[in-house]
Motif scaffolding. Structure first.
Motif, PDB file in Angstrom:
ATOM      1  N   VAL A 262      75.410  80.953  27.720  1.00 59.22           N
ATOM      2  CA  VAL A 262      76.681  80.185  27.013  1.00 59.22           C
ATOM      3  C   VAL A 262      76.415  79.904  25.693  1.00 59.22           C
ATOM      4  CG1 VAL A 262      77.786  77.981  27.068  1.00 59.22           C
ATOM      5  CG2 VAL A 262      77.433  79.317  29.114  1.00 59.22           C
ATOM      6  N   ALA A 263      75.148  79.397  25.351  1.00 57.62           N
ATOM      7  CA  ALA A 263      74.778  79.125  23.812  1.00 57.62           C
ATOM      8  C   ALA A 263      74.915  80.748  23.129  1.00 57.62           C
ATOM      9  CB  ALA A 263      73.315  78.991  23.697  1.00 57.62           C
ATOM     10  N   ILE A 264      74.554  81.575  23.476  1.00 55.93           N
ATOM     11  CA  ILE A 264      74.622  82.923  22.817  1.00 55.93           C
ATOM     12  C   ILE A 264      76.452  83.190  22.809  1.00 55.93           C
ATOM     13  CG2 ILE A 264      74.497  85.378  22.790  1.00 55.93           C
ATOM     14  CD1 ILE A 264      71.799  84.944  24.151  1.00 55.93           C
ATOM     15  N   GLY A 265      76.881  82.840  23.727  1.00 53.79           N
ATOM     16  CA  GLY A 265      78.358  82.942  23.789  1.00 53.79           C
ATOM     17  C   GLY A 265      79.172  82.303  22.921  1.00 53.79           C
ATOM     18  N   LEU A 266      78.572  80.787  22.547  1.00 55.42           N
ATOM     19  CA  LEU A 266      79.263  79.855  21.589  1.00 55.42           C
ATOM     20  C   LEU A 266      79.178  80.530  20.196  1.00 55.42           C
ATOM     21  CD1 LEU A 266      78.141  76.338  22.676  1.00 55.42           C
ATOM     22  CD2 LEU A 266      80.431  77.181  22.318  1.00 55.42           C
ATOM     23  N   ALA A 267      77.831  80.839  19.976  1.00 53.89           N
ATOM     24  CA  ALA A 267      77.408  81.657  18.810  1.00 53.89           C
ATOM     25  C   ALA A 267      78.173  82.879  18.219  1.00 53.89           C
ATOM     26  CB  ALA A 267      75.928  81.883  18.454  1.00 53.89           C
ATOM     27  N   VAL A 268      78.449  83.866  19.348  1.00 52.54           N
ATOM     28  CA  VAL A 268      79.082  84.935  19.166  1.00 52.54           C
ATOM     29  C   VAL A 268      80.604  84.646  18.756  1.00 52.54           C
ATOM     30  CG1 VAL A 268      80.028  86.905  20.262  1.00 52.54           C
ATOM     31  CG2 VAL A 268      77.548  86.423  20.629  1.00 52.54           C
ATOM     32  N   ILE A 269      81.220  83.615  19.361  1.00 48.45           N
ATOM     33  CA  ILE A 269      82.593  83.298  19.230  1.00 48.45           C
ATOM     34  C   ILE A 269      82.777  82.575  17.917  1.00 48.45           C
ATOM     35  CG2 ILE A 269      82.993  81.354  20.522  1.00 48.45           C
ATOM     36  CD1 ILE A 269      85.461  84.181  20.307  1.00 48.45           C
ATOM     37  N   ALA A 270      81.869  81.854  17.630  1.00 46.04           N
ATOM     38  CA  ALA A 270      82.293  81.099  16.259  1.00 46.04           C
ATOM     39  C   ALA A 270      81.773  82.166  15.151  1.00 46.04           C
ATOM     40  CB  ALA A 270      80.955  79.908  16.146  1.00 46.04           C
ATOM     41  N   ARG A 271      80.935  83.041  15.266  1.00 50.98           N
ATOM     42  CA  ARG A 271      80.819  84.194  14.254  1.00 50.98           C
ATOM     43  C   ARG A 271      81.927  85.047  13.967  1.00 50.98           C
ATOM     44  NH1 ARG A 271      75.250  84.152  15.635  1.00 50.98           N
ATOM     45  NH2 ARG A 271      75.662  85.802  17.243  1.00 50.98           N
ATOM     46  N   ALA A 272      82.390  85.289  15.350  1.00 50.37           N
ATOM     47  CA  ALA A 272      83.802  86.228  15.053  1.00 50.37           C
ATOM     48  C   ALA A 272      84.919  85.206  14.739  1.00 50.37           C
ATOM     49  CB  ALA A 272      84.206  86.660  16.744  1.00 50.37           C
ATOM     50  N   ALA A 273      85.204  83.945  14.909  1.00 47.92           N
ATOM     51  CA  ALA A 273      86.259  83.292  14.308  1.00 47.92           C
ATOM     52  C   ALA A 273      85.929  83.372  12.917  1.00 47.92           C
ATOM     53  CB  ALA A 273      86.252  81.929  15.058  1.00 47.92           C
ATOM     54  N   ALA A 274      84.872  83.255  12.407  1.00 49.93           N
ATOM     55  CA  ALA A 274      84.689  83.179  11.002  1.00 49.93           C
ATOM     56  C   ALA A 274      84.919  84.394  10.478  1.00 49.93           C
ATOM     57  CB  ALA A 274      83.219  82.805  10.756  1.00 49.93           C
ATOM     58  N   ALA A 275      84.608  85.407  11.072  1.00 49.24           N
ATOM     59  CA  ALA A 275      84.799  86.827  10.419  1.00 49.24           C
ATOM     60  C   ALA A 275      86.330  87.189  10.308  1.00 49.24           C
ATOM     61  CB  ALA A 275      84.096  88.036  11.360  1.00 49.24           C
ATOM     62  N   LYS A 276      87.064  86.653  11.300  1.00 51.25           N
ATOM     63  CA  LYS A 276      88.663  86.720  11.530  1.00 51.25           C
ATOM     64  C   LYS A 276      89.293  86.078  10.903  1.00 51.25           C
ATOM     65  CE  LYS A 276      88.376  89.954  14.835  1.00 51.25           C
ATOM     66  NZ  LYS A 276      89.088  91.471  14.889  1.00 51.25           N
ATOM     67  N   GLY A 277      88.613  84.917  10.010  1.00 47.36           N
ATOM     68  CA  GLY A 277      89.169  83.986   9.256  1.00 47.36           C
ATOM     69  C   GLY A 277      90.035  82.976   9.990  1.00 47.36           C
ATOM     70  N   VAL A 278      89.460  82.685  11.184  1.00 48.64           N
ATOM     71  CA  VAL A 278      90.242  81.480  12.006  1.00 48.64           C
ATOM     72  C   VAL A 278      89.350  80.263  11.742  1.00 48.64           C
ATOM     73  CG1 VAL A 278      90.731  80.557  14.575  1.00 48.64           C
ATOM     74  CG2 VAL A 278      90.835  82.991  13.746  1.00 48.64           C
ATOM     75  N   CYS A 279      88.374  80.329  11.515  1.00 48.62           N
ATOM     76  CA  CYS A 279      87.563  78.875  11.187  1.00 48.62           C
ATOM     77  C   CYS A 279      86.719  79.525   9.594  1.00 48.62           C
ATOM     78  CB  CYS A 279      86.525  78.341  11.986  1.00 48.62           C
ATOM     79  SG  CYS A 279      85.113  79.113  12.510  1.00 48.62           S
ATOM     80  N   ASP A 280      86.042  78.418   8.911  1.00 45.83           N
ATOM     81  CA  ASP A 280      85.411  78.673   7.829  1.00 45.83           C
ATOM     82  C   ASP A 280      84.036  79.029   8.271  1.00 45.83           C
ATOM     83  OD1 ASP A 280      84.021  76.335   8.085  1.00 45.83           O
ATOM     84  OD2 ASP A 280      85.610  75.311   6.737  1.00 45.83           O
ATOM     85  N   ALA A 281      83.315  79.650   7.281  1.00 44.79           N
ATOM     86  CA  ALA A 281      81.735  80.013   7.656  1.00 44.79           C
ATOM     87  C   ALA A 281      81.040  78.614   7.945  1.00 44.79           C
ATOM     88  CB  ALA A 281      81.292  80.874   6.420  1.00 44.79           C
ATOM     89  N   ALA A 282      81.262  77.568   7.208  1.00 42.81           N
ATOM     90  CA  ALA A 282      80.513  76.419   7.376  1.00 42.81           C
ATOM     91  C   ALA A 282      80.499  75.734   8.720  1.00 42.81           C
ATOM     92  CB  ALA A 282      81.037  75.298   6.525  1.00 42.81           C
ATOM     93  N   ALA A 283      81.903  75.993   9.382  1.00 44.44           N
ATOM     94  CA  ALA A 283      81.730  75.529  10.906  1.00 44.44           C
ATOM     95  C   ALA A 283      80.951  76.549  11.758  1.00 44.44           C
ATOM     96  CB  ALA A 283      83.306  75.701  11.236  1.00 44.44           C
ATOM     97  N   SER A 284      80.963  77.815  11.623  1.00 45.18           N
ATOM     98  CA  SER A 284      80.383  78.866  12.223  1.00 45.18           C
ATOM     99  C   SER A 284      79.007  78.588  12.114  1.00 45.18           C
ATOM    100  CB  SER A 284      80.675  80.021  11.788  1.00 45.18           C
ATOM    101  OG  SER A 284      79.931  81.122  12.508  1.00 45.18           O
TER     102      SER A 284
END
Length: 351
Positions: A262-284
Motif C-alpha cells: 500500500v505504501a508503494i501504491g500511495l507513492a505511485v498514485i501520488a507521482r502519477a497524479a503529479a505527472a498528470k497535473g492533478v496535484c502539484d509536485a510538492a504534494a506528491s
C-alpha cells in the motif's frame, strides 16, 4: 475508553481503550446476550501472547471457548484454511446463536470474518484487532475475504461485526516491521482527508499520539462506511493506494506485506497524479517524504507490463474501466474511473 458508532444496517461500536482485552467477556455478554459459546480464531504469533487472556475473560462470564490457531501470514487467507475453519466450527457445534471472535491482525480478521459470514448462512462475529493496520482499517466496515492465486480478496462477503474491541496495549508487542506496515494505512487517511493528521505524522514519525491516531482514523472510516456500507460509491475512496498496491502485493506472491504494498501504491498514485497535473509536485513529494519518514518503501522494482495483469484482476475493476483514487492535494482526493489503457498510463507514470 472511547466508543465510535458505526451506523450501518446493523449498527455497532468500535471500542478503543487500554486494558479492554480483559473485558472481552463482558463486551460479548452485553452485545450478544444469547451467546453461549465462542469460537476464538487467532494465529501462531498472537495466540501465545493474548489467547489465554481473552478465553479466560469469556469463561468468567459463562461463555464456553473453542480456540483455533492458524499459521501466521497472508498465505493463510486461502481456500484450504477457510475450509479448515469451517470444519472446526462444525466439529465444535457452533450454532447461529454463538459467535466467532477474530483475535489478531488483518489476515485473521478477514479469514475469521468470512467464515462467520458463511457458516450457517451467517453468524455473529466480534473483531479484536491486535495490529495497527487492523485497528485503523480492516477490522471496521465488514469487508471479509480470502485470496486466490489470481488476486487478493477475490472471494469474500460484507459481514459487519457485532463489535470491535481495540486495545492499544497490544501494539506494544508488535514487531517494529509489522507496526510500520500499519503506518501505511494511517498515512493513507491523512492523504485522503485530514491534513492535520498528516502533518502530525510527518512531524512525529512512529512516536505519534496513539489515541489520537486510532480515534481519528476509525472516525474517518466510520463516516465512509455509514454512508456507503457496500462500497458502491464514496466508500471506494478508502482504496487510496490499493489498486496498484494490491497488484504489487499479488505480483510478489504475497511475499511483500500488505502495508508495504500500500505504501508503494500511495507513492505511485501520488507521482502519477503529479505527472498528470492533478496535484502539484510538492504534494506528491510530501507523500513520499512521509513514507520514507516511517521507513516504508516508495518505489517498485517491478515493470508495468508485469504488474498490469494483476491490476486488471483487481476486484474494484468494472467491466470496461478501472477505479483509481487520485490525490488532488494532501487532505483531498477524488474518484477517477478510466479505461484500461488510461489506467496503464497512470501506472507507468507513477512507477
Amino acid at each position: 475508553m472511547k466508543n465510535i458508532r458505526i451506523e450501518t444496517g446493523k449498527p455497532y461500536d468500535v471500542m478503543i481503550g487500554s486494558g479492554l482485552l480483559d473485558n472481552t467477556g463482558s463486551v460479548v455478554s452485553n452485545v450478544l446476550p444469547k451467546a453461549r459459546k465462542a469460537a476464538v480464531i487467532t494465529d501462531s504469533n498472537v495466540g501465545p501472547v493474548y489467547l489465554k487472556r481473552v478465553s479466560s475473560s469469556l469463561e468468567k462470564t459463562g461463555i464456553n471457548c473453542a480456540c483455533h490457531v492458524i499459521r501466521a501470514g497472508e498465505e493463510s487467507k486461502s481456500m484450504a484454511v477457510y475450509e479448515e475453519l469451517l470444519t472446526f466450527l462444525a466439529q465444535e457445534g457452533i450454532t447461529r446463536s454463538d459467535v466467532v471472535i477474530a483475535l489478531g491482525g488483518g489476515v485473521v480478521g478477514d479469514l475469521a470474518g468470512f467464515a462467520a459470514a458463511t457458516w450457517q448462512r451467517g453468524i455473529s462475529c466480534i473483531q479484536i484487532p491486535t495490529s495497527l493496520l487492523a485497528m485503523v482499517d480492516s477490522s471496521v466496515g465488514g469487508k471479509t475475504a480470502i485470496d486466490l492465486p489470481a488476486g487478493k480478496n477475490l472471494v469474500g462477503a460484507f459481514h459487519q461485526p457485532s463489535a470491535v474491541i481495540c486495545d492499544p496495549d497490544t501494539l506494544t508487542t508488535l514487531p517494529d516491521d509489522i507496526f510500520r506496515d500499519g503506518c501505511a494505512e494511517v498515512i493513507k487517511y491523512g492523504v485522503l482527508e485530514d491534513r492535520q493528521l498528516f502533518d502530525h505524522l510527518l512531524e512525529n514519525g512512529t512516536k505519534f499520539d496513539r489515541s489520537y491516531i486510532l480515534s481519528t482514523c476509525v472516525s474517518v472510516k466510520a463516516r465512509y462506511v455509514s454512508e456507503d456500507e457496500r462500497e458502491s460509491g464514496v466508500r471506494r475512496m478508502l482504496n487510496l493506494g490499493h489498486t496498484f498496491g494490491h497488484a504489487i502485493e499479488a505480483h510478489s506472491d504475497f511475499r511483500l506485506s500488505h502495508g508495504k504494498s500500500v505504501a508503494i501504491g500511495l507513492a505511485v498514485i501520488a507521482r502519477a497524479a503529479a505527472a498528470k497535473g492533478v496535484c502539484d509536485a510538492a504534494a506528491s513529494e510530501a507523500v513520499t517524504d512521509c513514507l520514507v519518514r516511517f521507513g516504508l518503501p516508495d518505489r517498485c522494482p517491478d515493470p508495468a507490463e508485469e504488474l498490469w495483469p494483476y491490476v486488471l484482476a483487481d476486484k474494484k475493476r468494472r467491466a470496461d474501466s478501472v477505479i483509481l483514487i487520485v490525490p488532488e492535494r494532501i487532505g483531498r482526493c477524488r474518484i477517477l474511473e478510466v479505461g484500461p489503457e488510461q489506467a496503464e498510463e497512470w501506472l507507468r507514470a507513477g512507477l
